[in-house]
Design a protein around this motif. Structure first.
Motif, PDB file in Angstrom:
ATOM      1  N   MET A  21       0.852  -1.193   0.000  1.00 35.52           N
ATOM      2  CA  MET A  21       0.000   0.000   0.000  1.00 35.52           C
ATOM      3  C   MET A  21       0.888   1.243   0.000  1.00 35.52           C
ATOM      4  SD  MET A  21      -3.103   1.029   2.614  1.00 35.52           S
ATOM      5  CE  MET A  21      -3.999  -0.478   2.266  1.00 35.52           C
ATOM      6  N   ASN A  22       0.571   2.205  -0.855  1.00 31.97           N
ATOM      7  CA  ASN A  22       1.376   3.416  -0.956  1.00 31.97           C
ATOM      8  C   ASN A  22       1.234   4.289   0.286  1.00 31.97           C
ATOM      9  OD1 ASN A  22       0.590   3.148  -4.289  1.00 31.97           O
ATOM     10  ND2 ASN A  22       2.708   3.495  -3.682  1.00 31.97           N
ATOM     11  N   ARG A  23       2.310   5.058   0.552  1.00 28.58           N
ATOM     12  CA  ARG A  23       2.353   5.950   1.716  1.00 28.58           C
ATOM     13  C   ARG A  23       2.220   7.398   1.244  1.00 28.58           C
ATOM     14  NH1 ARG A  23       5.313   3.799   6.281  1.00 28.58           N
ATOM     15  NH2 ARG A  23       5.653   1.574   6.021  1.00 28.58           N
ATOM     16  N   ILE A  24       1.402   8.175   1.969  1.00 28.81           N
ATOM     17  CA  ILE A  24       1.196   9.587   1.638  1.00 28.81           C
ATOM     18  C   ILE A  24       1.413  10.424   2.893  1.00 28.81           C
ATOM     19  CG2 ILE A  24      -0.442  11.331   0.823  1.00 28.81           C
ATOM     20  CD1 ILE A  24      -1.875   9.170  -0.755  1.00 28.81           C
ATOM     21  N   LEU A  25       2.219  11.461   2.751  1.00 30.44           N
ATOM     22  CA  LEU A  25       2.413  12.437   3.820  1.00 30.44           C
ATOM     23  C   LEU A  25       1.628  13.696   3.451  1.00 30.44           C
ATOM     24  CD1 LEU A  25       3.811  13.522   6.390  1.00 30.44           C
ATOM     25  CD2 LEU A  25       5.708  14.256   4.926  1.00 30.44           C
ATOM     26  N   ILE A  60      -2.946   9.126 -10.251  1.00 27.81           N
ATOM     27  CA  ILE A  60      -2.030   9.277 -11.391  1.00 27.81           C
ATOM     28  C   ILE A  60      -0.588   9.402 -10.914  1.00 27.81           C
ATOM     29  CG2 ILE A  60      -1.340  10.840 -13.249  1.00 27.81           C
ATOM     30  CD1 ILE A  60      -4.365  11.448 -13.605  1.00 27.81           C
ATOM     31  N   LEU A  61      -0.369  10.238  -9.884  1.00 26.55           N
ATOM     32  CA  LEU A  61       0.994  10.437  -9.395  1.00 26.55           C
ATOM     33  C   LEU A  61       1.565   9.162  -8.782  1.00 26.55           C
ATOM     34  CD1 LEU A  61       0.734  14.026  -7.864  1.00 26.55           C
ATOM     35  CD2 LEU A  61       1.942  13.341  -9.931  1.00 26.55           C
ATOM     36  N   LEU A  62       0.723   8.416  -8.055  1.00 29.62           N
ATOM     37  CA  LEU A  62       1.205   7.170  -7.454  1.00 29.62           C
ATOM     38  C   LEU A  62       1.442   6.102  -8.528  1.00 29.62           C
ATOM     39  CD1 LEU A  62      -0.894   6.981  -4.173  1.00 29.62           C
ATOM     40  CD2 LEU A  62       1.550   7.433  -4.400  1.00 29.62           C
ATOM     41  N   ARG A  63       0.610   6.105  -9.574  1.00 31.19           N
ATOM     42  CA  ARG A  63       0.850   5.174 -10.673  1.00 31.19           C
ATOM     43  C   ARG A  63       2.199   5.488 -11.335  1.00 31.19           C
ATOM     44  NH1 ARG A  63      -3.640   5.977 -14.326  1.00 31.19           N
ATOM     45  NH2 ARG A  63      -4.844   5.061 -12.608  1.00 31.19           N
ATOM     46  N   LEU A  64       2.474   6.772 -11.507  1.00 26.02           N
ATOM     47  CA  LEU A  64       3.759   7.184 -12.078  1.00 26.02           C
ATOM     48  C   LEU A  64       4.907   6.820 -11.149  1.00 26.02           C
ATOM     49  CD1 LEU A  64       5.322   8.645 -14.300  1.00 26.02           C
ATOM     50  CD2 LEU A  64       4.849  10.800 -13.124  1.00 26.02           C
ATOM     51  N   LYS A  65       4.707   7.033  -9.848  1.00 29.15           N
ATOM     52  CA  LYS A  65       5.749   6.692  -8.868  1.00 29.15           C
ATOM     53  C   LYS A  65       6.036   5.191  -8.885  1.00 29.15           C
ATOM     54  CE  LYS A  65       8.353   7.197  -5.102  1.00 29.15           C
ATOM     55  NZ  LYS A  65       8.592   5.817  -4.682  1.00 29.15           N
ATOM     56  N   ASN A  66       5.007   4.370  -8.925  1.00 25.59           N
ATOM     57  CA  ASN A  66       5.203   2.919  -8.956  1.00 25.59           C
ATOM     58  C   ASN A  66       5.931   2.483 -10.229  1.00 25.59           C
ATOM     59  OD1 ASN A  66       3.869   2.715  -6.517  1.00 25.59           O
ATOM     60  ND2 ASN A  66       1.880   2.258  -7.450  1.00 25.59           N
ATOM     61  N   ALA A  67       5.575   3.114 -11.361  1.00 24.73           N
ATOM     62  CA  ALA A  67       6.248   2.782 -12.617  1.00 24.73           C
ATOM     63  C   ALA A  67       7.723   3.170 -12.560  1.00 24.73           C
ATOM     64  CB  ALA A  67       5.560   3.485 -13.781  1.00 24.73           C
ATOM     65  N   GLN A  68       8.020   4.339 -11.976  1.00 28.37           N
ATOM     66  CA  GLN A  68       9.413   4.765 -11.836  1.00 28.37           C
ATOM     67  C   GLN A  68      10.191   3.805 -10.937  1.00 28.37           C
ATOM     68  OE1 GLN A  68       9.187   8.808 -10.455  1.00 28.37           O
ATOM     69  NE2 GLN A  68       8.867   9.649 -12.503  1.00 28.37           N
ATOM     70  N   ASP A  69       9.571   3.351  -9.849  1.00 24.10           N
ATOM     71  CA  ASP A  69      10.237   2.401  -8.948  1.00 24.10           C
ATOM     72  C   ASP A  69      10.531   1.091  -9.666  1.00 24.10           C
ATOM     73  OD1 ASP A  69      10.162   4.246  -6.934  1.00 24.10           O
ATOM     74  OD2 ASP A  69       8.452   3.357  -5.880  1.00 24.10           O
ATOM     75  N   GLU A  70       9.564   0.628 -10.463  1.00 25.63           N
ATOM     76  CA  GLU A  70       9.785  -0.617 -11.204  1.00 25.63           C
ATOM     77  C   GLU A  70      10.913  -0.450 -12.216  1.00 25.63           C
ATOM     78  OE1 GLU A  70       6.140  -1.834 -12.964  1.00 25.63           O
ATOM     79  OE2 GLU A  70       5.089  -2.101 -11.055  1.00 25.63           O
ATOM     80  N   LEU A  71      10.926   0.698 -12.898  1.00 26.93           N
ATOM     81  CA  LEU A  71      11.987   0.957 -13.871  1.00 26.93           C
ATOM     82  C   LEU A  71      13.344   1.043 -13.187  1.00 26.93           C
ATOM     83  CD1 LEU A  71      12.781   1.576 -16.784  1.00 26.93           C
ATOM     84  CD2 LEU A  71      12.315   3.989 -16.322  1.00 26.93           C
ATOM     85  N   ARG A  72      13.378   1.682 -12.018  1.00 26.34           N
ATOM     86  CA  ARG A  72      14.640   1.801 -11.285  1.00 26.34           C
ATOM     87  C   ARG A  72      15.130   0.413 -10.846  1.00 26.34           C
ATOM     88  NH1 ARG A  72      12.812   5.035  -8.053  1.00 26.34           N
ATOM     89  NH2 ARG A  72      13.363   6.930  -9.169  1.00 26.34           N
ATOM     90  N   ALA A  73      14.199  -0.425 -10.391  1.00 28.83           N
ATOM     91  CA  ALA A  73      14.579  -1.786  -9.981  1.00 28.83           C
ATOM     92  C   ALA A  73      15.095  -2.585 -11.174  1.00 28.83           C
ATOM     93  CB  ALA A  73      13.379  -2.491  -9.340  1.00 28.83           C
TER      94      ALA A  73
END
Length: 400
Positions: free
Chosen positions: A1-5, A116-129
């Motif tokens: 689950m994504n974290r939001i501050l 949208i932003l979390l979808r982009l963040k998850n995609a960036q994390d996958e690409l980085r991995a």
């Protein structure tokens, strides 16, 4: 689950966002910029909903700090503000914000921007991995190439040793046979021809001396091979003296009679160069490759001279290999460190004694030196020779 501050100095705004998002995300709340910056290292949010107007550090400065720090720059930032002027939004994008929403906002619009932003963040994390895994795979493959090239070199060295052992062994066999035959003659004539006895004894002694010399040569070759084998087998990092490694490689390569007797070798080794920490086989393999390459480059040269020198300055250690060989063409010079590039025929080719190669030798050398922050430069002129210079930073290689 994504974290939001969620960062806002108004309690009502925090409560409203909690009602909208608490079922789908892990939430944390801060009421000013200083508090948010303290929370972030431990909470590690994927997205930050950041108000602009707050006491102390405003949202622009918080965003700028997050985006300029490599540890937090990949976190998504959505600025949430009552400021609707174009210049306010542009300033937000200038400090690195990923999006901007104006208060009062429609709850569904906020949900959509968050998704949208979390979808982009998850995609960036996958690409980085994926990139990290690819880098690890490339490193493993490079290590495997280096290992295979080392095995090929060891195979070549063993063939050379065996080839050069045949000479002394042949001498031992021949001289032992002559000595035995002479001894039998001694037994036959000792009674009937005492005058010829001394000559036969001298002949036996001469052949035994030659036999002893051949045994000494064989012993020297075997000891050299064993000494190198012990050093190569020590895979851990240890204190190394580059001058000693170069001298050892020259001794070992003297098993090649063409290199020993056909090439004049000049050593100018600076005794003050500092020791470094590394794996013995890394440096011995590089020295072997560059000396062997120099020898092969001079195969058809009238003048065969190899100069090896070491020196150092405040920042680097230098090892220079200079030969009087055929040189490297300008077209090939920029490619010699590419894997599998070679101007020599393959090792399986019948080339009547010409040098052979896989195209991994110089590539392997460059990769091995990269592990120590080092590099190899080359200067060459066709028909006059080539100079390879290894540059090793002291601060990278001098500490355990």
């Amino acid at each position: 689950m994504n974290r939001i501050l969620v960062v806002d100095d108004e309690d009502n705004n925090l409560k409203a966002i909690r009602r909208l998002l608490h079922r789908d995300y892990i939430l944390e709340f801060a009421q000013n910029g200083d508090e948010a910056l303290r929370f972030i290292p431990d909470f590690s949010p994927d997205l930050i909903l950041l108000d602009i107007m707050m006491p102390g550090i405003d949202g622009y400065e918080v965003c700028r700090r997050l985006k300029s720090d490599s540890k937090t720059s990949n976190m998504m930032v959505l600025l949430v503000s009552a400021r609707s002027a174009l210049e306010d939004r542009l300033r937000g994008y200038e400090v690195g914000a990923d999006d901007y929403i104006i208060k009062p906002y429609d709850p569904e619009e906020l949900r959509a921007k968050v998704r949208i932003l979390l979808r982009l963040k998850n995609a960036q994390d996958e690409l980085r991995a994926l990139n990290q895994n690819l880098e690890k795979l490339v490193e493993v493959e490079t290590r495997e190439l280096v290992k295979k090239e080392r095995q090929a070199i060891i195979g070549q060295m063993v063939q050379g040793i065996v080839h050069n052992l045949r000479g002394p062994v042949t001498v031992v066999q021949a001289r032992a046979g002559i000595a035995c035959e002479t001894a039998r003659k001694l037994l036959e004539i000792s009674k009937d021809d005492p005058d010829n006895l001394q000559k036969l004894v001298e002949k036996v002694i001469h052949n035994l001396d030659r036999l002893s010399e051949a045994v000494d040569k064989t012993d020297l070759l075997i000891n050299s091979l064993l000494a190198k084998g012990r050093q190569e087998a020590a895979g851990e990092r240890q204190r190394l003296n580059l001058n000693d490694i170069i001298v050892q490689e020259i001794k070992f390569l003297d098993a090649d009679m063409d290199l020993k007797h056909g090439v004049k070798k000049y050593l100018n080794l600076d005794p003050s160069i500092p020791d470094l920490y590394g794996t013995y086989s890394d440096f011995s393999q590089v020295a072997y490759n560059l000396i062997k390459n120099a020898s092969e480059a001079m195969q058809n040269s009238q003048k065969k001279e190899l100069s090896i020198s070491t020196r150092h300055d405040d920042e680097n250690i230098y090892i220079i290999f200079q030969d009087t060989g055929s040189g490297i063409s300008p077209d090939d010079l920029g490619r010699i460190f590419d894997p599998f590039f070679t101007t020599k025929p393959g090792r399986q080719t019948d080339n009547a004694g010409e040098p052979t190669g896989t195209g991994l030798g110089l590539y392997t050398c460059s990769q091995l030196m990269k592990y120590y922050g080092g590099e190899i430069s080359v200067q060459s002129n066709l028909g006059t020779g080539t100079t390879f210079t290894i540059i090793i930073p002291k601060n990278k290689a001098s500490a355990p």
